[in-house]
Write an enzyme that holds these catalytic residues in place. Structure first.
Site: not given
Ligand code: C5P
Length: 300
Positions: A11, A96-97, A99-101, A104-105, A138
């Site tokens: 994404k 990408p690992v 990578g903001g995409m 992992g999700s 995500d």
């Molecule tokens: O939910 P996830 O484990 O992917 O989120 C990773 C980290 O991103 C969280 O531990 C938090 O620090 C941050 N996060 C956040 N607010 C969100 C989603 C993620 O602060 N809505």
């Protein structure tokens, strides 16, 4: 059935509006997710224990133990079903690992779909969505695909109408960025500025551009509240974004928490030219093209 393979897309965030820090450490978001044609593949094979192997793009940076999000997904699904199932997961990475995409999700979502099939559970998407929300903010979108707006932590989803196809170029960087660290940096910048943080709102013009398939208008509306934080942690991304803008991208932004940069092109041909120019400029480890929206995980 002995094995099931699921293909799952990456994404990019078209709008990532980050609200104030909540008491639970998360932020309320308006997160416009858009699935693009960059795919990981997850194969689930019958086995007594639980194991995972990772190959492909930056595979050495993905844990092959219980920390792996795909294994955590399989464990959560078995627990939900109340049975001690086993599975061996093989992940072939192209996303990408770190990578903001949402790589992992995506792998976690694919593991849910693959194990649901392998174990013959027949759980509806609704049930998988609930398990997904516990795995990460995500993961629910990774189950859905297409284009959708996420609120709450990003896990409460409303599908959006999007005409498309939109043509994208992605500039991959060396190494990843930790999502938690980028959110923390965003909070730090805001604390330094001392300004009130507004409740996040979906941008009407962005939703209209998506609905109309208007790439030019969409390019002008792309925003990411995490971008300044990602740039502070990785200053070299400024040159990457500038190179894309200089070569005619309709819009340029950091994808999610970065460090991947996303550029919107006017057509598939324009995306190819832009990718060539970015490769020539030497501002990325690798440059890929893709289109969106694409559907979510599918058994292949
Ligand atoms: O939910 P996830 O484990 O992917 O989120 C990773 C980290 O991103 C969280 O531990 C938090 O620090 C941050 N996060 C956040 N607010 C969100 C989603 C993620 O602060 N809505």
């Amino acid at each position: 059935m002995n094995s099931v393979t699921v293909r799952v897309p990456a994404k990019v965030n078209l709008q990532l509006a980050v609200g104030p820090l909540r008491d639970d450490g998360y932020h309320d978001l308006v997160n416009v997710f858009h699935a693009v044609s960059l795919f990981d593949e997850v194969t689930a094979a019958a086995e007594t224990g639980m194991s995972v192997r990772v190959e492909g793009e930056s595979a050495d940076q993905v844990p092959e133990d219980d920390d792996n999000l795909a294994i955590r997904a399989a464990v959560a699904l078995a627990r939900h079903a109340g049975r001690s199932y086993g599975v061996s997961l093989a992940i072939r990475k192209a996303i990408p690992v770190a990578g903001g995409m949402a790589g992992g999700s995506a792998d976690a979502a694919a593991a849910l779909v693959a194990c649901n099939e392998l174990w013959g559970l027949g759980l509806p998407l609704e049930d998988l969505m609930e398990i997904a929300a516990d795995l990460g903010s995500d993961v629910p979108f990774a189950l859905l695909g297409g284009t959708a707006v996420g609120t709450g932590r990003g896990e409460r989803l409303t599908p959006l109408e999007a005409a498309g196809p939109f043509h994208w170029v992605f500039a991959l960087a060396d190494g990843g960025l930790s999502t938690a660290k980028v959110y923390a940096e965003c909070d730090r910048i805001r604390a330094e500025e001392g300004l009130p943080v507004a409740e996040p709102r979906a941008a009407g013009a962005l939703l209209a551009a998506l609905r109309d398939g208007d790439a030019k208008a969409l390019g002008a509306e792309l925003t990411n509240d995490l971008q300044r934080a990602a740039l502070r942690l990785r200053p070299s991304l400024a040159a990457t974004l500038e190179a894309g803008r200089g070569h005619g991208a309709l819009g340029a932004l950091v994808s999610g928490s970065g460090p991947t940069c996303a550029f919107l092109a006017a057509s598939a041909a324009h995306a190819g030219e832009l990718a060539g120019a970015l490769r020539g400029a030497g501002v990325a480890r690798e440059v890929l093209t893709a289109h969106g929206p694409v559907p979510g995980p599918a058994v292949v």
